[in-house]
Structures are given as structure tokens and as C-alpha cells.
Design a protein around this motif. Structure first.
Motif, mmCIF file in Angstrom:
data_model
loop_
_atom_site.group_PDB
_atom_site.id
_atom_site.type_symbol
_atom_site.label_atom_id
_atom_site.label_comp_id
_atom_site.label_asym_id
_atom_site.label_seq_id
_atom_site.Cartn_x
_atom_site.Cartn_y
_atom_site.Cartn_z
ATOM 1 N N ASP A 8 -12.994 -62.252 39.661
ATOM 2 C CA ASP A 8 -13.430 -60.906 39.305
ATOM 3 C C ASP A 8 -14.853 -60.644 39.804
ATOM 4 O OD1 ASP A 8 -14.830 -62.461 37.512
ATOM 5 O OD2 ASP A 8 -14.143 -61.398 35.731
ATOM 6 N N ASP A 9 -15.314 -61.440 40.753
ATOM 7 C CA ASP A 9 -16.627 -61.269 41.375
ATOM 8 C C ASP A 9 -16.560 -60.083 42.344
ATOM 9 O OD1 ASP A 9 -18.976 -61.374 42.850
ATOM 10 O OD2 ASP A 9 -18.863 -63.531 43.213
ATOM 11 N N LYS A 10 -17.166 -58.980 41.957
ATOM 12 C CA LYS A 10 -17.095 -57.742 42.753
ATOM 13 C C LYS A 10 -17.724 -57.894 44.137
ATOM 14 C CE LYS A 10 -15.497 -55.725 39.031
ATOM 15 N NZ LYS A 10 -15.266 -56.879 38.203
ATOM 16 N N SER A 11 -18.662 -58.820 44.284
ATOM 17 C CA SER A 11 -19.320 -58.987 45.581
ATOM 18 C C SER A 11 -18.372 -59.537 46.645
ATOM 19 C CB SER A 11 -20.547 -59.887 45.451
ATOM 20 O OG SER A 11 -20.163 -61.235 45.198
ATOM 21 N N LEU A 12 -17.250 -60.113 46.236
ATOM 22 C CA LEU A 12 -16.284 -60.662 47.187
ATOM 23 C C LEU A 12 -15.296 -59.624 47.706
ATOM 24 C CD1 LEU A 12 -15.369 -63.990 45.353
ATOM 25 C CD2 LEU A 12 -16.964 -63.682 47.271
ATOM 26 N N LEU A 13 -15.192 -58.488 47.045
ATOM 27 C CA LEU A 13 -14.176 -57.498 47.409
ATOM 28 C C LEU A 13 -14.364 -56.964 48.826
ATOM 29 C CD1 LEU A 13 -14.010 -55.436 44.115
ATOM 30 C CD2 LEU A 13 -12.332 -57.079 44.955
ATOM 31 N N ASP A 14 -13.268 -56.888 49.554
ATOM 32 C CA ASP A 14 -13.253 -56.248 50.873
ATOM 33 C C ASP A 14 -12.654 -54.865 50.648
ATOM 34 O OD1 ASP A 14 -12.691 -55.286 53.415
ATOM 35 O OD2 ASP A 14 -12.144 -57.274 54.185
ATOM 36 N N ARG A 15 -13.497 -53.910 50.411
ATOM 37 C CA ARG A 15 -13.046 -52.569 50.028
ATOM 38 C C ARG A 15 -12.151 -51.929 51.087
ATOM 39 N NH1 ARG A 15 -14.780 -51.521 44.998
ATOM 40 N NH2 ARG A 15 -16.688 -52.558 44.412
ATOM 41 N N GLU A 16 -12.373 -52.203 52.355
ATOM 42 C CA GLU A 16 -11.526 -51.622 53.404
ATOM 43 C C GLU A 16 -10.085 -52.117 53.273
ATOM 44 O OE1 GLU A 16 -12.178 -49.065 55.415
ATOM 45 O OE2 GLU A 16 -14.077 -49.001 54.334
ATOM 46 N N VAL A 17 -9.886 -53.387 52.933
ATOM 47 C CA VAL A 17 -8.539 -53.926 52.706
ATOM 48 C C VAL A 17 -7.889 -53.183 51.544
ATOM 49 C CG1 VAL A 17 -7.256 -55.965 51.895
ATOM 50 C CG2 VAL A 17 -9.004 -56.211 53.666
ATOM 51 N N ILE A 18 -8.651 -53.003 50.477
ATOM 52 C CA ILE A 18 -8.133 -52.323 49.288
ATOM 53 C C ILE A 18 -7.782 -50.876 49.604
ATOM 54 C CG2 ILE A 18 -8.714 -51.550 46.953
ATOM 55 C CD1 ILE A 18 -10.647 -54.072 46.919
ATOM 56 N N TYR A 19 -8.692 -50.158 50.242
ATOM 57 C CA TYR A 19 -8.451 -48.745 50.560
ATOM 58 C C TYR A 19 -7.241 -48.575 51.459
ATOM 59 C CZ TYR A 19 -13.222 -48.138 48.803
ATOM 60 O OH TYR A 19 -14.351 -48.142 48.036
ATOM 61 N N ARG A 20 -7.110 -49.435 52.474
ATOM 62 C CA ARG A 20 -5.967 -49.337 53.393
ATOM 63 C C ARG A 20 -4.648 -49.533 52.650
ATOM 64 N NH1 ARG A 20 -8.923 -52.069 57.068
ATOM 65 N NH2 ARG A 20 -8.010 -54.072 56.533
ATOM 66 N N PHE A 21 -4.575 -50.555 51.791
ATOM 67 C CA PHE A 21 -3.332 -50.800 51.087
ATOM 68 C C PHE A 21 -3.012 -49.662 50.127
ATOM 69 C CE2 PHE A 21 -0.411 -52.168 47.921
ATOM 70 C CZ PHE A 21 0.514 -52.894 48.645
ATOM 71 N N LEU A 22 -3.986 -49.255 49.334
ATOM 72 C CA LEU A 22 -3.730 -48.202 48.349
ATOM 73 C C LEU A 22 -3.380 -46.877 49.021
ATOM 74 C CD1 LEU A 22 -6.373 -48.991 45.599
ATOM 75 C CD2 LEU A 22 -3.937 -49.582 45.657
ATOM 76 N N ALA A 23 -3.938 -46.605 50.174
ATOM 77 C CA ALA A 23 -3.602 -45.380 50.899
ATOM 78 C C ALA A 23 -2.144 -45.364 51.330
ATOM 79 C CB ALA A 23 -4.512 -45.221 52.113
ATOM 80 N N SER A 24 -1.542 -46.540 51.472
ATOM 81 C CA SER A 24 -0.129 -46.610 51.872
ATOM 82 C C SER A 24 0.810 -46.793 50.682
ATOM 83 C CB SER A 24 0.077 -47.759 52.861
ATOM 84 O OG SER A 24 -0.099 -49.006 52.217
ATOM 85 N N SER A 25 0.268 -46.851 49.472
ATOM 86 C CA SER A 25 1.103 -47.062 48.284
ATOM 87 C C SER A 25 1.651 -45.742 47.760
ATOM 88 C CB SER A 25 0.293 -47.752 47.182
ATOM 89 O OG SER A 25 -0.632 -46.847 46.597
ATOM 90 N N TYR A 26 2.705 -45.828 46.949
ATOM 91 C CA TYR A 26 3.254 -44.607 46.349
ATOM 92 C C TYR A 26 2.429 -44.164 45.151
ATOM 93 C CZ TYR A 26 5.393 -47.412 42.598
ATOM 94 O OH TYR A 26 5.601 -48.244 41.538
#
Length: 132
Positions: A8-26
Motif C-alpha cells: 500500500d506504499d503510494k510511492s510505488l504506484l505507476d499511475r499510467e498503468v492504472i489509468y490505462r487499465f481503468l480507461a478500458s474497464s466497464y
């Protein structure tokens, strides 16, 4: 595959990976980037391969949202590790958990999530219901 790490360390998050996946989710394809803040990442070494967002009052309940595992890593039990670490965490194991899904009921049932059709209500935000 390197060592799988759930953090749950926020500094490790790759926000671009997250945004790309969520943009393709229903479920989150219309969500703004600014909305995604509280998160748990799943990593293969330093590569982000999964994600889950928890919203909680830290006293009585939490909502489990935006769960995904990269397609290349599915079928290896990583999603089960992720959810198990969440529902049995010291912070959340004593809280009532909520989630919404239209296609993963069997998966979450293993972690004692139950369908509560007659009790749960939802309000669709204005930007999704065209009331703006």
C-alpha cells in the motif's frame, strides 16, 4: 517472474498503468485521473501488475474498488493473494466490506462476500447519468 509484492506504499504506484487499465474497464472508463487516490499495488519486482483501491472510514466499513491484475499475470493466483491480503489485513479484517461487480461474484464469494440484492442501493453520479 520476479518476487510478487503487494504493497500500500503510494510511492510505488505507476499511475499510467492504472489509468490505462481503468480507461478500458466497464466500471471506471469515465473516471477522472484525479479521483484515483487510495490504492494498493501489486508488483513483479518493480513492474506494476495489479491494483485495488480501498475506500474506508477506518471504523466500520470499506469499499473495495478498481481491482485488476494485468492479463499476462492472470491465472497464477495473484488476484487471490491480493484480495486475501486486503480482507485479512489488520486494518480491514474487522470492518464490513462492500464491492460492486457484474461478472466476478464467484471469485469474491471465496472471500466471504455475499450478494445483498435487497439491501444495497447505489446512486449514479451526475456526470454518468447526464444530469449535468
Amino acid at each position: 517472474m520476479e518476487e510478487i509484492v503487494i504493497s500500500d506504499d503510494k510511492s510505488l504506484l505507476d499511475r499510467e498503468v492504472i489509468y490505462r487499465f481503468l480507461a478500458s474497464s466497464y466500471w471506471a472508463n469515465k473516471r477522472r485521473r484525479e479521483t484515483i487516490n487510495k490504492s494498493i499495488g501489486v508488483y513483479d519486482g518493480k513492474k506494476q501488475i495489479g491494483f485495488a483501491r480501498i475506500v474506508t472510514d477506518e471504523a466500520t466499513m470499506y469499499g473495495l474498488c478498481d481491482v485488476f491484475i494485468d492479463e499476462q499475470y492472470r491465472g497464477k493466483g495473484i488476484g487471490k493473494q491480493l484480495i486475501d491480503s486486503i480482507v485479512h489485513s489488520e486494518k480491514l479484517s474487522h470492518l464490513f466490506g462492500f464491492l460492486g461487480t457484474k461478472d466476478a461474484h464467484d471469485f469474491y464469494h471465496v472471500f466471504d462476500f455475499q450478494i445483498e440484492e435487497e439491501k444495497v442501493m447505489a446512486r449514479i453520479p451526475d456526470f454518468l447519468s447526464n444530469k449535468m
